[in-house]
Every structure is written in structure tokens, then in C-alpha cells.
Design an enzyme around this catalytic site. Structure first.
Site, PDB file in Angstrom:
ATOM      1  N   GLY A   3       0.812  -0.624  -0.018  1.00  0.00           N
ATOM      2  CA  GLY A   3       0.276   0.102   0.077  1.00  0.00           C
ATOM      3  C   GLY A   3       1.014   1.002  -0.188  1.00  0.00           C
ATOM      4  O   GLY A   3       1.988   1.599  -0.658  1.00  0.00           O
ATOM      5  N   SER A   4       0.085   2.284   0.308  1.00  0.00           N
ATOM      6  CA  SER A   4       1.001   3.670   0.504  1.00  0.00           C
ATOM      7  C   SER A   4       2.002   4.198   1.219  1.00  0.00           C
ATOM      8  O   SER A   4       2.212   2.998   2.243  1.00  0.00           O
ATOM      9  CB  SER A   4       0.338   4.276   0.152  1.00  0.00           C
ATOM     10  OG  SER A   4      -0.819   4.317   2.344  1.00  0.00           O
ATOM     11  N   THR A   5       2.888   4.417   1.386  1.00  0.00           N
ATOM     12  CA  THR A   5       4.165   4.650   2.103  1.00  0.00           C
ATOM     13  C   THR A   5       3.680   4.801   3.429  1.00  0.00           C
ATOM     14  O   THR A   5       4.500   4.407   4.817  1.00  0.00           O
ATOM     15  CB  THR A   5       5.249   6.251   1.247  1.00  0.00           C
ATOM     16  OG1 THR A   5       5.578   5.386   0.713  1.00  0.00           O
ATOM     17  CG2 THR A   5       6.702   5.632   2.843  1.00  0.00           C
ATOM     18  N   GLU A  25       5.593  -3.785   0.884  1.00  0.00           N
ATOM     19  CA  GLU A  25       6.011  -2.946  -0.843  1.00  0.00           C
ATOM     20  C   GLU A  25       4.750  -1.452  -1.000  1.00  0.00           C
ATOM     21  O   GLU A  25       3.905  -1.712  -0.646  1.00  0.00           O
ATOM     22  CB  GLU A  25       4.905  -4.290  -1.334  1.00  0.00           C
ATOM     23  CG  GLU A  25       5.465  -5.390  -1.174  1.00  0.00           C
ATOM     24  CD  GLU A  25       6.770  -5.421  -2.095  1.00  0.00           C
ATOM     25  OE1 GLU A  25       7.714  -4.767  -2.588  1.00  0.00           O
ATOM     26  OE2 GLU A  25       7.196  -6.752  -1.957  1.00  0.00           O
ATOM     27  N   THR A  51       0.907   4.853   5.153  1.00  0.00           N
ATOM     28  CA  THR A  51       0.270   3.198   6.204  1.00  0.00           C
ATOM     29  C   THR A  51       1.398   2.691   5.871  1.00  0.00           C
ATOM     30  O   THR A  51       1.332   2.024   7.266  1.00  0.00           O
ATOM     31  CB  THR A  51      -0.667   2.881   5.085  1.00  0.00           C
ATOM     32  OG1 THR A  51      -1.742   4.102   4.552  1.00  0.00           O
ATOM     33  CG2 THR A  51      -1.248   1.551   5.604  1.00  0.00           C
ATOM     34  N   GLY A  52       2.069   2.761   5.060  1.00  0.00           N
ATOM     35  CA  GLY A  52       3.448   0.939   4.935  1.00  0.00           C
ATOM     36  C   GLY A  52       3.711   1.811   7.022  1.00  0.00           C
ATOM     37  O   GLY A  52       4.812   0.498   7.860  1.00  0.00           O
ATOM     38  N   CYS A  71       1.712   0.077  -8.408  1.00  0.00           N
ATOM     39  CA  CYS A  71       3.230   1.398  -8.679  1.00  0.00           C
ATOM     40  C   CYS A  71       4.254   1.315  -8.792  1.00  0.00           C
ATOM     41  O   CYS A  71       5.150   2.387  -9.050  1.00  0.00           O
ATOM     42  CB  CYS A  71       3.440  -0.110  -7.400  1.00  0.00           C
ATOM     43  SG  CYS A  71       3.546  -1.824  -7.653  1.00  0.00           S
TER      44      CYS A  71
END
Ligand code: NAD
Length: 480
Positions: free
Chosen positions: A228-230, A250, A232-233, A284
């Protein structure tokens, strides 16, 4: 089993816990991005549903772990057969929930089948570090326990299968949490899995925004593999830190493509344009910054514009369409803001631009090329995740390498030249998890995929990805 025995029904969408269709008290509907019509009722999982799934996965783990590698391959081969038996229905479902035209949905289902089957060719053998008269020292790879896969909406099936199959092959049990924007196909895949795998081994639960944090916080989950997004990561990693869960992240990308002055303009412009606009840029590892050598810039840009003008947009029933809609209203609103920057900053567009007026239903956006904006503009620095891409000029090789590396992200990068050796030398200086020469986007079940810098941590796929689903164990045997 005959292939018809593997078929599931595509009318009811519920959690799959312990191999059973499990209703939730509340339900919610996601929306078809092509026409904004509500789709089916889907689950809204609560903490009780999470606890039930984790407890079933924990109970199933000892027996699944004890199976030999070959026994697990046998089970998972049946799972791959069962997926193939549902291929047509899954393609249609994916088209509706993800907003993918037929070609695009078929491609994702092709990747799902490839991952389900070819991952099974991977094997982690014991590695002998020392074998002397005195002792034998080996490194083994042992599974972790209950694994969780958290998946975004852009490739709802392939990204989930790319986590589930390696996790299961390595001896873990697995719970799949799809995005609330595209929950349906994951639930069906788990229902298909329930036909061939022991209860609790492979499950899917779906819900709203609070479901991911419930899973990352759960003390009986051993690993979270997140795509997902950076942004949220980072939250996932912070939550996992509390119990030192293993994490693979990822995350977002801002892939550069460097085009050298010796390329065949017609061929390369068509390829680069496709890699930038595939799935309306919601990928991505789509090409997100295109650096073209100054000496061919004008011709290359003009050729790209012609290619982009030829792209047909259409909905999930359209067999000719290349471009589908934006997947959801949240992303559509974000892109409206991105497109509004064009006028605000006076960027030149070579094709496209802000949509003048919304016609009909569906979250469609015009494919847009921004012509040589400044390096520090948001369209170059940030990941738009939509059908808009900047094309930039370069003259000096070292300078363009530095500009490509200036991003805080490092997912992929490509170099395009008729001199393969020269392009490879440039590519090897790029800070990214995947580097490509004269292509972009190339992935395979036997090759690792993941990001450097803030594009991720660890990798999925290949033996590297399989090791990510294991703890290494040092085994010492002293000869008496
Ligand atoms: P997102 O981060 O908003 O959501 C991804 C998933 O995380 C969803 O299932 C969501 O429900 C869940 N989630 C949200 N908040 C959470 C939390 N606090 N804890 C746990 N889970 C939570 O991303 P998105 O908008 O769905 O996807 C787009 C992004 O994903 C882009 O940045 C794209 O580049 C990235 N992406 C990366 C890859 C890769 O392999 N590197 C692949 C596809 C997409």
C-alpha cells in the site's frame, strides 16, 4: 476433482473463517468504478471476527507446518487448479470491482494463475555452512506462524495471491485482508481455497478502515506482509513493533525511465507510454518520471502524444479499451487536486489536462503528459497514482542519474538505449529495488520484487520472498 467441483457461487460475499462462509452483523457495499453503481453486500468485520480468524489460523498451523514441502505443494497445486477453474468468473468480478477493462482484468488473472503455479517451483533447502570432522553447521528456514496479507485496491488479486501462496508454501497459515474499495475477489479466492485446503489454513476477512490496525495489533499474528502507500506502511511498521512481528512492506513508487539519444523513437515511445498509462497509472511500478535526452526530446514527446491519443478508454465490458476509470472516489478527488496544479503552476501539457466537465458516470480522467516541468514540482516529486506523467529533458549522464535518484522512493527504474551494456551501466547506478533495461514492469514468481528507500522493506516473491515468510535457524551438530 472435476473442474466443475471447484466452482463457487458469485452471489454471496462473506468472510471465510475455518473454511466456512461466515456472515457479519453489519454489511457494506463497494462501488463499481466504471458506473458508480453499488455492488454486492460485503462483510464489516469486528474484533470478534478478527479473533475468530486468528484463532482458526493458529489452530491450523501445527498440522500445516508439519507437512513436508512436497505435501504442501500437492495441496497448493489443487488450489491452483481450482483458481483456473474459476478464471472466467474471477476476470468478470475483477473487472467490476477494480474498474478494469477486459484486457486489464484478464492480464491480472493471468498473473494470479502464474503466481499460484510457478511459486510452487521454489524451495528453500537447508544450507550447509560447515561440514567438518568436528561438526556440521546448517541454516534451516522454518515458518513463522499466522501470517497476514494486507492488500491495496489496484491489483486486488495478484498482490494477495503473491503473498498467500509463498506464505502457505513456507508452512505458515494465512489471513488475507483486501482493501475496502475492492473486497470481493479476495473473499471468493478464499472460498475457492476452502474447497481444497484444510480449515483455518487460508482465510479472508474484509471490513472498513479499522480492520487493518486490528490485525497488525493482534498478538497471535507472527508476520504482516503489507502492500500500500508509504504513509500507511509506516503505521503498519509502528503497530507491528509492539510485538516484534515480522514485516514486509511493499510501498509507493516514483519510477524514473531514462531514455538515451540512440533509441528507436517509434518503438520506445510506444512502450514507455504504455508503461506510464497502464491501468490509468494506478500501478506502483508504473513509469512516473520520463527523462528524455535533449537531442531527441521534441520528436520523442510528439511520438508519445500520438500513442496516448490512440489509447481507448472504456469500462469492464469493453474488450478494446486500454484505459479504465480511477478505482475510487477518494483517489479521483486526489487526482482532481493534482490536475488543478497544472493551471496553478502554469505547467505546459503536451496532451490531456484537467477534465473540462464530467460526462456520464464513472471515475474517468484524461491521460495527460506534462511537458518539462521543474524538477522540484509536485508532479515530479510525488507519486500521482493516476494517468498523468511528466516528461523531462536531460543532457549529462551523471546529472540524470542524480536526478533519478533524488526521490525518497526507490521502487523501480528503467534505462532505454540501443547500447545494452551502456544502459546496464547506467541502470546499475539507480537506487531502486528493480532495475530494467529496455523494459519496465517485468516481474516473475522466481524473482524478488520490492523497494529500496521509502518504497519498502524486504521483498515478496522468489526465494528472497519465501525466506521472508520464515525465521532462519542455525543448527549445530557436534560429532562425538
Ligand atoms: P493504502 O495504504 O491506503 O491501503 C492499503 C491497504 O492498507 C488497504 O487494505 C487498507 O485498508 C489498509 N490500511 C489502511 N490503513 C491501515 C492501517 N493503519 N493499518 C493497517 N492497514 C491499513 O493504499 P492504497 O491507496 O490502497 O494503494 C495505493 C498505494 O499502494 C500507492 O502508493 C501504491 O504505490 C502502493 N502500491 C505498492 C505496491 C508495491 O508492490 N510496492 C503495489 C501496489 C500498490
Amino acid at each position: 476433482m472435476a473442474s466443475t467441483d471447484y466452482k463457487v457461487s458469485y452471489t454471496t460475499y462473506q468472510n471465510i473463517i475455518g473454511n466456512k462462509l461466515t456472515p457479519t452483523t453489519q454489511t457494506r457495499k463497494a462501488v463499481c468504478p466504471s458506473n458508480e453503481e453499488p455492488l454486492w453486500d460485503g462483510p464489516v468485520s469486528t474484533q470478534e471476527d478478527v479473533d475468530a480468524a486468528v484463532s482458526a489460523a493458529k489452530a491450523a498451523y501445527p498440522a500445516w507446518k508439519k507437512l513436508s514441502h512436497d505435501e504442501r505443494v500437492e495441496y497448493l497445486t489443487k488450489f491452483a487448479d481450482a483458481l483456473e477453474a474459476n478464471q472466467q468468473e474471477l476476470t468478470e468480478l475483477l473487472g467490476k470491482e477494480a474498474g478494469k477493462p477486459v484486457q486489464s482484468a484478464s492480464f491480472e488473472v493471468f498473473v494470479v494463475n502464474l503466481l499460484a503455479r510457478d511459486t510452487l517451483k521454489l524451495r528453500l533447502d537447508e544450507e550447509t555452512a560447515e561440514d567438518s570432522e568436528d561438526r556440521k553447521a546448517t541454516v534451516r528456514y522454518v515458518p513463522l506462524g499466522v501470517g497476514v496479507g494486507i492488500v491495496p485496491w489496484n491489483f486486488p488479486l495478484a498482490l494477495g495471491i503473491g503473498k498467500a501462496v509463498p506464505a502457505l508454501l513456507a508452512g505458515n497459515t494465512f489471513i488475507w485482508k483486501p482493501s475496502p474499495f475492492s473486497p470481493y475477489s479476495a473473499l471468493k479466492i478464499a472460498e475457492i481455497g476452502a474447497k481444497v485446503l484444510p480449515p483455518g489454513v487460508f482465510q479472508a476477512i474484509s471490513g472498513e478502515d479499522n480492520l487493518g490496525p486490528m490485525l497488525t495489533a493482534h498478538p497471535d499474528v507472527a508476520k504482516v506482509s503489507f502492500t500500500g502507500s508509504t504513509e500507511t506502511g509506516k503505521k503498519v511498521m509502528a503497530s507491528c513493533a509492539a510485538t516484534l512481528k515480522r514485516v514486509t512492506l511493499e510501498l509507493g513508487g516514483n519510477d524514473a525511465a531514462i531514455v538515451c539519444d540512440d533509441v528507436d523513437i517509434a518503438t520506445v515511445s510506444a512502450k514507455v507510454a504504455s508503461f506510464a498509462f497502464v491501468h490509468a497509472g494506478q500501478v506502483c511500478m508504473a513509469v512516473k518520471r520520463i527523462y528524455v535526452h535533449e537531442s531527441i526530446y521534441d520528436k520523442f514527446l510528439a511520438a508519445m502524444v500520438e500513442v496516448v491519443k490512440s489509447f481507448k478508454a472504456g469500462d469492464h465490458d469493453d474488450a478494446e479499451a486500454f484505459l479504465g476509470p480511477i478505482q475510487n472516489s477518494m483517489q479521483f478527488d486526489k487526482l482532481q487536486t493534482t490536475y488543478a496544479q497544472i493551471a496553478k503552476h502554469g505547467w505546459k501539457t503536451a496532451v490531456g489536462g484537467p477534465p473540462e466537465k464530467r460526462e456520464g458516470k464513472g471515475y474517468f480522467m484524461p491521460p495527460t503528459i506534462v511537458d518539462n516541468p521543474p524538477d522540484d514540482s509536485s508532479i515530479v516529486v510525488e507519486e500521482p497514482f493516476g494517468p498523468i506523467v511528466p516528461v523531462l529533458k536531460w543532457t549529462d549522464e551523471e546529472d540524470v542519474i542524480n536526478r533519478a535518484n533524488a526521490s525518497k522512493l526507490g521502487l523501480g527504474a528503467s534505462v532505454w538505449s540501443s547500447d545494452e551494456a551502456h544502459a546496464t551501466r547506467i541502470a546499475q547506478q539507480l537506487e531502486a529495488g528493480s532495475i530494467w533495461v529496455n523494459t519496465h514492469f517485468e516481474v516473475a514468481p522466481h524473482m524478488p520484487f520490492g523497494g529500496h528507500k521509502q518504497s519498502g522493506l524486504g521483498m515478496d516473491w522468489g526465494n528472497v520472498g519465501l525466506k521472508g515468510w520464515c525465521n532462519p535457524q542455525a543448527c549445530w551438530v557436534k560429532h562425538s
